[in-house]
Scaffold this motif. Structure first.
Motif, mmCIF file in Angstrom:
data_model
loop_
_atom_site.group_PDB
_atom_site.id
_atom_site.type_symbol
_atom_site.label_atom_id
_atom_site.label_comp_id
_atom_site.label_asym_id
_atom_site.label_seq_id
_atom_site.Cartn_x
_atom_site.Cartn_y
_atom_site.Cartn_z
ATOM 1 N N SER A 35 58.823 84.765 24.308
ATOM 2 C CA SER A 35 57.421 84.405 24.556
ATOM 3 C C SER A 35 56.645 85.554 25.175
ATOM 4 C CB SER A 35 57.329 83.162 25.430
ATOM 5 O OG SER A 35 57.905 83.407 26.682
ATOM 6 N N SER A 36 57.305 86.402 25.935
ATOM 7 C CA SER A 36 56.597 87.532 26.541
ATOM 8 C C SER A 36 56.116 88.506 25.472
ATOM 9 C CB SER A 36 57.491 88.245 27.555
ATOM 10 O OG SER A 36 58.650 88.741 26.925
ATOM 11 N N SER A 37 56.886 88.668 24.398
ATOM 12 C CA SER A 37 56.468 89.542 23.299
ATOM 13 C C SER A 37 55.252 88.955 22.593
ATOM 14 C CB SER A 37 57.585 89.710 22.278
ATOM 15 O OG SER A 37 58.666 90.378 22.831
ATOM 16 N N ARG A 38 55.273 87.651 22.358
ATOM 17 C CA ARG A 38 54.131 87.002 21.712
ATOM 18 C C ARG A 38 52.884 87.114 22.574
ATOM 19 N NH1 ARG A 38 57.210 81.710 20.003
ATOM 20 N NH2 ARG A 38 58.015 82.275 21.983
ATOM 21 N N GLU A 39 53.034 86.910 23.867
ATOM 22 C CA GLU A 39 51.887 87.012 24.770
ATOM 23 C C GLU A 39 51.350 88.435 24.797
ATOM 24 O OE1 GLU A 39 50.122 84.562 26.150
ATOM 25 O OE2 GLU A 39 51.491 83.321 24.983
ATOM 26 N N PHE A 40 52.251 89.410 24.770
ATOM 27 C CA PHE A 40 51.828 90.811 24.755
ATOM 28 C C PHE A 40 50.992 91.093 23.509
ATOM 29 C CE2 PHE A 40 52.571 95.182 23.336
ATOM 30 C CZ PHE A 40 52.014 95.868 24.399
ATOM 31 N N VAL A 41 51.459 90.610 22.355
ATOM 32 C CA VAL A 41 50.733 90.820 21.107
ATOM 33 C C VAL A 41 49.378 90.126 21.160
ATOM 34 C CG1 VAL A 41 50.712 90.276 18.635
ATOM 35 C CG2 VAL A 41 52.785 91.193 19.696
ATOM 36 N N LYS A 42 49.346 88.881 21.645
ATOM 37 C CA LYS A 42 48.092 88.126 21.697
ATOM 38 C C LYS A 42 47.066 88.779 22.614
ATOM 39 C CE LYS A 42 49.838 83.575 20.503
ATOM 40 N NZ LYS A 42 50.033 82.194 20.943
ATOM 41 N N GLN A 43 47.530 89.509 23.609
ATOM 42 C CA GLN A 43 46.618 90.154 24.547
ATOM 43 C C GLN A 43 46.246 91.568 24.115
ATOM 44 O OE1 GLN A 43 48.386 89.826 28.410
ATOM 45 N NE2 GLN A 43 48.361 87.598 28.380
ATOM 46 N N SER A 44 46.857 92.070 23.043
ATOM 47 C CA SER A 44 46.576 93.433 22.610
ATOM 48 C C SER A 44 45.173 93.536 22.028
ATOM 49 C CB SER A 44 47.604 93.884 21.564
ATOM 50 O OG SER A 44 47.386 93.204 20.343
ATOM 51 N N SER A 45 44.590 94.700 22.146
ATOM 52 C CA SER A 45 43.240 94.899 21.617
ATOM 53 C C SER A 45 43.228 94.789 20.095
ATOM 54 C CB SER A 45 42.681 96.245 22.072
ATOM 55 O OG SER A 45 43.497 97.293 21.609
ATOM 56 N N LEU A 46 44.300 95.193 19.445
ATOM 57 C CA LEU A 46 44.377 95.087 17.996
ATOM 58 C C LEU A 46 44.298 93.627 17.559
ATOM 59 C CD1 LEU A 46 44.793 96.450 15.256
ATOM 60 C CD2 LEU A 46 47.255 96.244 15.632
ATOM 61 N N TYR A 47 45.042 92.767 18.226
ATOM 62 C CA TYR A 47 45.020 91.342 17.888
ATOM 63 C C TYR A 47 43.659 90.732 18.203
ATOM 64 C CZ TYR A 47 46.498 86.479 17.525
ATOM 65 O OH TYR A 47 46.604 85.162 17.165
ATOM 66 N N GLN A 48 43.049 91.139 19.297
ATOM 67 C CA GLN A 48 41.728 90.634 19.653
ATOM 68 C C GLN A 48 40.689 91.039 18.602
ATOM 69 O OE1 GLN A 48 41.222 88.430 22.129
ATOM 70 N NE2 GLN A 48 43.434 88.552 22.361
ATOM 71 N N GLU A 49 40.796 92.257 18.086
ATOM 72 C CA GLU A 49 39.884 92.697 17.034
ATOM 73 C C GLU A 49 40.118 91.909 15.755
ATOM 74 O OE1 GLU A 49 37.189 94.958 17.214
ATOM 75 O OE2 GLU A 49 37.674 94.387 19.257
ATOM 76 N N PHE A 50 41.386 91.640 15.443
ATOM 77 C CA PHE A 50 41.714 90.814 14.284
ATOM 78 C C PHE A 50 41.064 89.437 14.414
ATOM 79 C CE2 PHE A 50 44.489 87.273 13.055
ATOM 80 C CZ PHE A 50 44.370 87.356 11.683
ATOM 81 N N LEU A 51 41.185 88.815 15.584
ATOM 82 C CA LEU A 51 40.596 87.491 15.795
ATOM 83 C C LEU A 51 39.077 87.528 15.664
ATOM 84 C CD1 LEU A 51 42.695 86.079 18.779
ATOM 85 C CD2 LEU A 51 42.884 85.502 16.350
ATOM 86 N N ALA A 52 38.455 88.583 16.179
ATOM 87 C CA ALA A 52 37.001 88.697 16.098
ATOM 88 C C ALA A 52 36.556 88.830 14.639
ATOM 89 C CB ALA A 52 36.516 89.886 16.920
ATOM 90 N N GLU A 53 37.268 89.646 13.862
ATOM 91 C CA GLU A 53 36.934 89.791 12.446
ATOM 92 C C GLU A 53 37.160 88.477 11.711
ATOM 93 O OE1 GLU A 53 38.290 92.904 9.917
ATOM 94 O OE2 GLU A 53 37.630 94.454 11.303
ATOM 95 N N ARG A 54 38.248 87.814 12.005
ATOM 96 C CA ARG A 54 38.557 86.535 11.353
ATOM 97 C C ARG A 54 37.445 85.518 11.617
ATOM 98 N NH1 ARG A 54 41.199 81.798 12.823
ATOM 99 N NH2 ARG A 54 42.253 80.764 11.111
ATOM 100 N N GLU A 55 36.955 85.492 12.838
ATOM 101 C CA GLU A 55 35.866 84.578 13.185
ATOM 102 C C GLU A 55 34.614 84.886 12.359
ATOM 103 O OE1 GLU A 55 33.107 83.523 17.029
ATOM 104 O OE2 GLU A 55 35.195 84.073 17.386
ATOM 105 N N GLU A 56 34.307 86.166 12.196
ATOM 106 C CA GLU A 56 33.145 86.556 11.400
ATOM 107 C C GLU A 56 33.336 86.172 9.936
ATOM 108 O OE1 GLU A 56 30.156 87.845 12.476
ATOM 109 O OE2 GLU A 56 31.026 87.330 14.406
ATOM 110 N N ILE A 57 34.538 86.332 9.424
ATOM 111 C CA ILE A 57 34.824 85.962 8.029
ATOM 112 C C ILE A 57 34.664 84.455 7.850
ATOM 113 C CG2 ILE A 57 36.631 85.881 6.257
ATOM 114 C CD1 ILE A 57 37.666 88.553 7.672
ATOM 115 N N LEU A 58 35.157 83.686 8.813
ATOM 116 C CA LEU A 58 35.025 82.233 8.722
ATOM 117 C C LEU A 58 33.556 81.806 8.782
ATOM 118 C CD1 LEU A 58 38.083 81.109 10.869
ATOM 119 C CD2 LEU A 58 37.814 80.917 8.376
ATOM 120 N N LYS A 59 32.751 82.490 9.604
ATOM 121 C CA LYS A 59 31.312 82.207 9.640
ATOM 122 C C LYS A 59 30.689 82.511 8.282
ATOM 123 C CE LYS A 59 30.516 83.424 14.469
ATOM 124 N NZ LYS A 59 29.835 84.419 15.327
ATOM 125 N N HIS A 60 31.072 83.649 7.714
ATOM 126 C CA HIS A 60 30.550 84.055 6.410
ATOM 127 C C HIS A 60 30.952 83.036 5.340
ATOM 128 C CE1 HIS A 60 29.085 86.772 3.340
ATOM 129 N NE2 HIS A 60 30.247 86.675 2.710
#
Length: 119
Positions: free
Chosen positions: A15-40
């Protein structure tokens, strides 16, 4: 048997590895882009009167909006970083108390969010 089992039932990630990934800036950018795609996807589906699907929305968004969205996002993150650096310098120089520090950070976040909304 062992190879098949490893391929079909991979070992659970710590779980610590998953949490590390979820908190990474790369994953956060992925989520932000995904949100924009879903809005589109929603906007285009409403405009056309039927669900265009995620893949079509993704390809359309990449072609029409990704470059400008990323440029605006980089600018926003750069400006936010400058605010954090400025606040950090004040905190380190002890020019403000902890209570004032917390109020200043809250105020800066609110003001910055109001000035920089993505639509």
């Amino acid at each position: 048997f062992r190879l098949t089992r490893c391929m079909t039932h991979p070992a659970p990630e710590p779980s610590s590895s998953r949490e590390f990934v979820k908190q990474s800036s790369l994953y956060q950018e992925f989520l932000a882009e995904r949100e924009e795609i879903l809005k589109h996807k929603w906007i285009e589906s409403e405009r056309l009167g039927y669900d265009i699907g995620f893949e079509r929305a993704l390809l359309d968004w990449i072609g029409k909006h990704r470059e400008s969205w990323r440029a605006a996002r980089r600018q926003l993150l750069h400006e936010a970083g400058l605010i954090v650096v400025e606040l950090g310098e004040k905190i380190l120089s002890r020019k403000i108390s902890d209570d004032d520090n917390n109020r200043l950070i809250d105020q800066a976040i609110i003001e910055f969010g109001q000035q920089n909304k993505f639509n």
